[in-house]
Design a protein around this motif. Structure first.
Motif, PDB file in Angstrom:
ATOM      1  N   CYS A 226       3.978   3.007   4.025  1.00 56.17           N
ATOM      2  CA  CYS A 226       2.818   3.090   4.923  1.00 56.17           C
ATOM      3  C   CYS A 226       2.627   4.494   5.506  1.00 56.17           C
ATOM      4  CB  CYS A 226       2.955   2.072   6.053  1.00 56.17           C
ATOM      5  SG  CYS A 226       2.784   0.357   5.520  1.00 56.17           S
ATOM      6  N   GLY A 227       3.729   5.209   5.728  1.00 55.59           N
ATOM      7  CA  GLY A 227       3.620   6.541   6.297  1.00 55.59           C
ATOM      8  C   GLY A 227       3.589   6.525   7.812  1.00 55.59           C
ATOM      9  N   SER A 228       3.807   7.672   8.411  1.00 58.34           N
ATOM     10  CA  SER A 228       3.912   7.770   9.867  1.00 58.34           C
ATOM     11  C   SER A 228       2.602   7.453  10.576  1.00 58.34           C
ATOM     12  CB  SER A 228       4.385   9.173  10.266  1.00 58.34           C
ATOM     13  OG  SER A 228       3.466  10.156   9.817  1.00 58.34           O
ATOM     14  N   GLU A 229       1.467   7.745   9.936  1.00 58.07           N
ATOM     15  CA  GLU A 229       0.179   7.508  10.594  1.00 58.07           C
ATOM     16  C   GLU A 229      -0.047   6.030  10.874  1.00 58.07           C
ATOM     17  OE1 GLU A 229      -1.919   9.282  11.977  1.00 58.07           O
ATOM     18  OE2 GLU A 229      -1.301  11.287  11.393  1.00 58.07           O
ATOM     19  N   MET A 230       0.352   5.174   9.967  1.00 59.03           N
ATOM     20  CA  MET A 230       0.156   3.740  10.178  1.00 59.03           C
ATOM     21  C   MET A 230       1.093   3.191  11.244  1.00 59.03           C
ATOM     22  SD  MET A 230      -0.747   2.109   6.436  1.00 59.03           S
ATOM     23  CE  MET A 230      -1.482   0.631   7.146  1.00 59.03           C
ATOM     24  N   PHE A 231       2.147   3.956  11.578  1.00 53.63           N
ATOM     25  CA  PHE A 231       3.076   3.547  12.624  1.00 53.63           C
ATOM     26  C   PHE A 231       2.799   4.273  13.941  1.00 53.63           C
ATOM     27  CE2 PHE A 231       5.410   1.563   9.269  1.00 53.63           C
ATOM     28  CZ  PHE A 231       6.209   0.607   9.875  1.00 53.63           C
ATOM     29  N   ASN A 232       1.639   4.896  14.025  1.00 51.85           N
ATOM     30  CA  ASN A 232       1.291   5.673  15.213  1.00 51.85           C
ATOM     31  C   ASN A 232       0.200   4.950  16.011  1.00 51.85           C
ATOM     32  OD1 ASN A 232       0.866   7.586  17.149  1.00 51.85           O
ATOM     33  ND2 ASN A 232       0.288   9.225  15.740  1.00 51.85           N
ATOM     34  N   LEU A 233       0.518   4.610  17.271  1.00 53.42           N
ATOM     35  CA  LEU A 233      -0.446   3.930  18.135  1.00 53.42           C
ATOM     36  C   LEU A 233      -1.532   4.866  18.647  1.00 53.42           C
ATOM     37  CD1 LEU A 233       1.795   1.572  20.296  1.00 53.42           C
ATOM     38  CD2 LEU A 233      -0.284   0.882  19.116  1.00 53.42           C
ATOM     39  N   TRP A 234      -1.251   6.158  18.656  1.00 54.47           N
ATOM     40  CA  TRP A 234      -2.156   7.111  19.293  1.00 54.47           C
ATOM     41  C   TRP A 234      -2.882   7.918  18.224  1.00 54.47           C
ATOM     42  CZ3 TRP A 234      -2.638   5.806  24.148  1.00 54.47           C
ATOM     43  CH2 TRP A 234      -1.569   5.173  24.773  1.00 54.47           C
ATOM     44  N   LYS A 235      -4.125   7.538  17.947  1.00 53.06           N
ATOM     45  CA  LYS A 235      -4.912   8.194  16.914  1.00 53.06           C
ATOM     46  C   LYS A 235      -5.643   9.405  17.498  1.00 53.06           C
ATOM     47  CE  LYS A 235      -3.561   4.869  14.340  1.00 53.06           C
ATOM     48  NZ  LYS A 235      -2.362   5.087  13.533  1.00 53.06           N
ATOM     49  N   PRO A 236      -5.752  10.506  16.730  1.00 56.31           N
ATOM     50  CA  PRO A 236      -6.389  11.721  17.248  1.00 56.31           C
ATOM     51  C   PRO A 236      -7.883  11.564  17.419  1.00 56.31           C
ATOM     52  CG  PRO A 236      -5.918  11.953  14.916  1.00 56.31           C
ATOM     53  CD  PRO A 236      -5.281  10.655  15.350  1.00 56.31           C
ATOM     54  N   LEU A 237      -8.444  12.321  18.365  1.00 61.99           N
ATOM     55  CA  LEU A 237      -9.890  12.346  18.550  1.00 61.99           C
ATOM     56  C   LEU A 237     -10.562  13.098  17.402  1.00 61.99           C
ATOM     57  CD1 LEU A 237     -10.240  13.064  22.367  1.00 61.99           C
ATOM     58  CD2 LEU A 237     -10.657  10.922  21.172  1.00 61.99           C
ATOM     59  N   VAL A 238      -9.983  14.220  17.021  1.00 60.57           N
ATOM     60  CA  VAL A 238     -10.517  15.028  15.929  1.00 60.57           C
ATOM     61  C   VAL A 238      -9.392  15.299  14.949  1.00 60.57           C
ATOM     62  CG1 VAL A 238     -11.657  17.174  15.280  1.00 60.57           C
ATOM     63  CG2 VAL A 238     -12.196  16.089  17.455  1.00 60.57           C
ATOM     64  N   PRO A 239      -9.477  14.831  13.714  1.00 63.11           N
ATOM     65  CA  PRO A 239      -8.393  14.964  12.756  1.00 63.11           C
ATOM     66  C   PRO A 239      -8.328  16.361  12.141  1.00 63.11           C
ATOM     67  CG  PRO A 239     -10.248  13.939  11.713  1.00 63.11           C
ATOM     68  CD  PRO A 239     -10.640  14.144  13.149  1.00 63.11           C
ATOM     69  N   ASP A 240      -7.182  16.654  11.526  1.00 65.86           N
ATOM     70  CA  ASP A 240      -7.046  17.929  10.825  1.00 65.86           C
ATOM     71  C   ASP A 240      -7.879  17.940   9.545  1.00 65.86           C
ATOM     72  OD1 ASP A 240      -5.280  18.851  12.733  1.00 65.86           O
ATOM     73  OD2 ASP A 240      -3.554  17.996  11.705  1.00 65.86           O
ATOM     74  N   ASN A 241      -7.987  16.777   8.920  1.00 63.42           N
ATOM     75  CA  ASN A 241      -8.702  16.694   7.657  1.00 63.42           C
ATOM     76  C   ASN A 241      -9.826  15.683   7.776  1.00 63.42           C
ATOM     77  OD1 ASN A 241      -9.600  16.563   5.053  1.00 63.42           O
ATOM     78  ND2 ASN A 241      -7.781  15.520   4.242  1.00 63.42           N
ATOM     79  N   ILE A 242     -11.068  16.145   7.927  1.00 66.27           N
ATOM     80  CA  ILE A 242     -12.209  15.259   8.160  1.00 66.27           C
ATOM     81  C   ILE A 242     -12.402  14.275   7.022  1.00 66.27           C
ATOM     82  CG2 ILE A 242     -14.733  15.207   8.339  1.00 66.27           C
ATOM     83  CD1 ILE A 242     -14.596  17.633  10.061  1.00 66.27           C
ATOM     84  N   ALA A 243     -12.061  14.684   5.822  1.00 68.07           N
ATOM     85  CA  ALA A 243     -12.286  13.810   4.663  1.00 68.07           C
ATOM     86  C   ALA A 243     -11.146  12.834   4.444  1.00 68.07           C
ATOM     87  CB  ALA A 243     -12.478  14.662   3.403  1.00 68.07           C
ATOM     88  N   GLY A 244     -10.096  12.908   5.243  1.00 65.68           N
ATOM     89  CA  GLY A 244      -8.933  12.075   5.021  1.00 65.68           C
ATOM     90  C   GLY A 244      -9.166  10.613   5.359  1.00 65.68           C
ATOM     91  N   THR A 245      -8.238   9.792   4.888  1.00 66.91           N
ATOM     92  CA  THR A 245      -8.341   8.350   5.122  1.00 66.91           C
ATOM     93  C   THR A 245      -8.336   8.025   6.604  1.00 66.91           C
ATOM     94  OG1 THR A 245      -7.168   7.971   3.047  1.00 66.91           O
ATOM     95  CG2 THR A 245      -7.264   6.129   4.611  1.00 66.91           C
ATOM     96  N   TRP A 246      -7.574   8.829   7.378  1.00 65.57           N
ATOM     97  CA  TRP A 246      -7.405   8.516   8.788  1.00 65.57           C
ATOM     98  C   TRP A 246      -8.360   9.286   9.677  1.00 65.57           C
ATOM     99  CZ3 TRP A 246      -4.461   4.625  10.510  1.00 65.57           C
ATOM    100  CH2 TRP A 246      -3.607   4.050   9.568  1.00 65.57           C
TER     101      TRP A 246
END
Length: 590
Positions: A226-246
């Motif tokens: 799953c990766g660390s992002e799926m285990f993270n409760l705190w999602k960023p307001l503005v991501p590093d990669n706009i085209a990314g899944t997250w």
């Protein structure tokens, strides 16, 4: 790597287990119905004689229904632990037990709108009743029926009847079976059957989690896939990669007007608690169980018991959803992979709603599968039964009894049964709307976010600020409800028609694409300003008439009586719950 092949059919042992479950459930319901009396107090509030275990289990079972089995597990498969924020609002039940229950128990009300009438005015009661009934139709009733169809379509896809597919057959079966004992037995039947259903549901869901982790290879494999992002409760307001899944932002080169359904931390931190406190502390659907307790201590203990149960969905629904995603991504279960991923290897978000029932259908052995299916049906039926009873209570006590003040107890009970039947039929018409939506949990959280803020404001600000009056309350309810309704009207065509969209940059486009939690916060702020401003611009309420209904008007005798009902074990357990919640937040940091 071991690849598991799907075995979706139910075996004879499974059917025996399911039949036994329904036999015990209907037997318990019949026993409770025979004990009941033909009075409004007994039918709508179980004679105000529910014990703390029944109160807590009933609150939990009413909450844990379709949106968790189908929607929350599906959210786990697409967004990881992001939605765990809502489940960690178990602390809101402590607010119910320690803060709000004393006011509700002293007032001896049947419904939440009735409490609002005593605090403000009869008009406020009518407005809240209408808003609540609309909310139940738009969310709990229709979503519950829809989820029953999803479960049947996955577990029994080949069933058809008179041209109806398994989705519709399942929806109708769930609603009919639930409706029978709810209509006949009222809250007493609902509460006692929900206590049984809680046990079956928890056991079945734990079994799914255990077998899922075993099929995947353990917890470490889940984190790795799953990766660390799926285990993270705190999602960023503005991501590093706009085209990314997250990526929470869907725009290019301009200010980010809107966010997707990835739940950035700002909305979760400020909006989610408003929705949680509205739901757990002021919604008839939940609070009615506490009102069925004989006294303040029992109601508080039931709320504390429910708060501990409320922590379980993180591990028995969200984690299984993530397990389903990991099994599909790794290719360990071909049937799940083919359902959840397209030919290019991209996740199909709409198919994620089937995550939990797909796990049941693919990884569980015959016999065990029957136990879990019984748990699935228990959750679906308990949530529907709860909302049926809450709806009939609202209609009967807030509308019918006002129009027919001389109605006998027998007439009130029968009107409650008729109201339940009507609400069921209305809910059926909403299934096509939800079936065309982009996600069950997204749909539910969106609607609740638009309707919750004005109700939260009038209850909590009304209890803590004695200066607020009926004019301010009514203004906040009307303005807030109108703002929420506008957003619903704008969003509905987009959800109904896959090829429909507003012209980019227009007002309607901006309204449709502003992240729902941020729009909810806007409604909240507007309602607070409106209620306070209107109240202070008009005459103060009579403090004698609202004695005991606000902190500023509680008598010394009532305060001492409430304090005397406390016990050290209740305080210790409440502190323990908060420690557990903090520990979970610290663990799920990616």
């Amino acid at each position: 790597m071991q690849v598991l092949m799907a075995q979706t059919s139910l075996g004879t042992p499974d059917w025996i287990v399911i039949a036994a479950y329904f036999g015990i459930l209907l037997g318990l319901a019949w026993w409770v119905i025979l004990k009941g009396r033909d009075t409004a107090d007994d039918y709508f509030l179980a004679g105000r004689n529910l014990g703390w275990f029944i109160v807590g289990a009933s609150i939990f079972a009413s909450n844990i229904g379709s949106e968790h089995l189908v929607g929350l597990a599906g959210s786990g498969a697409t967004d990881g632990v992001a939605m765990a924020h809502y489940e960690l609002h178990a602390w809101c039940l402590l607010v119910l037990g320690w803060v709000m229950v004393p006011f509700y128990m002293r007032s001896k009300v049947f419904t939440m709108p009735e409490f609002l009438e005593r605090r403000f005015s009869p008009t406020a009661r009518w407005v809240l009743s209408i808003i609540s009934l609309v909310a139940y139709i738009l969310t709990k009733i229709a979503v519950g029926i829809f989820a029953g169809g999803i479960v049947f379509s996955v577990l029994l896809p080949d069933i058809t009847f008179m041209g109806l597919d398994s989705f519709w057959v399942g929806s109708i079966l769930v609603i009919v079976l639930t409706g029978i004992y709810t209509i006949l037995g009222g809250l007493r039947a609902v509460a006692y059957t929900e206590a049984l259903q809680t046990i079956v549901l928890i056991f079945g869901s734990i079994v799914v989690t255990i077998f899922g982790l075993r099929a995947l290879g353990g917890w470490d494999q889940l984190r790795e896939i799953c990766g660390s992002e799926m285990f993270n409760l705190w999602k960023p307001l503005v991501p590093d990669n706009i085209a990314g899944t997250w990526a929470p932002v869907r725009e290019s080169g301009r200010m980010a007007w809107y966010f997707n359904d990835n739940y950035p931390w700002l909305g979760m931190l400020f909006c989610a608690p408003v929705i949680g406190l509205w739901y757990w502390c002021t919604d008839q659907y939940i609070v009615q169980r506490a009102l069925g307790a004989p006294d303040e201590r029992t109601a508080r203990r039931g709320s504390i018991w429910a708060s501990f149960l409320k922590l379980l969905p993180v591990f028995i629904f969200i984690i299984p959803g993530m397990i389903c995603f990991a099994l599909a991504k790794s290719g360990r279960v071909e049937a799940i992979q083919q359902t959840m991923f397209d030919s290019q290897g991209q996740l199909i978000r709409d198919e994620s709603q089937k995550a939990f029932p797909m796990l049941v259908a693919t990884i569980l052995p015959v016999g065990v599968r029957g136990i879990v299916v019984a748990g699935l049906l228990a959750a679906l039926m308990s949530s529907l039964a709860g909302v049926f009873n809450a709806s009939s209570t609202l209609f009967t006590m807030d509308f019918y009894s006002k129009l027919r003040p001389k109605a006998s107890q027998h007439q009130l009970v029968w009107m409650g049964r008729i109201a339940t039947t009507v609400m069921v039929l209305i809910g059926l018409f909403w299934i096509p709307v939800i079936r065309g939506g982009k996600g069950l949990y997204d749909y539910l959280q969106g609607v609740q976010s638009y309707l919750a803020p004005p109700i939260f404001v009038v209850f909590f600000f009304g209890v803590f600020m004695k200066r607020l009056n009926s004019k301010g309350c009514l203004a906040a309810l009307v303005v807030g409800f109108a703002m929420g309704l506008v957003r619903l009207v704008i969003d509905t065509p987009v959800k109904l028609m896959s090829d429909f969209s507003y012209t980019e940059g227009t007002f309607l486009w901006i309204m449709n694409n502003v992240f729902f939690q941020y729009y909810s916060l806007l409604i909240f702020v507007v309602c607070v300003v409106v209620m306070i401003a209107v109240s202070y611009l008009t005459k103060a309420p009579s403090y004698e008439k609202i004695k005991g209904l606000t902190y500023g008007t509680v008598t010394k005798e009532d305060r001492q009586k409430s304090r005397a009902s406390w016990s050290s074990i209740e305080v210790i357990l409440s502190v323990l719950l908060m420690v557990i919640i903090v520990a979970i937040y610290l663990y799920f940091r990616g």
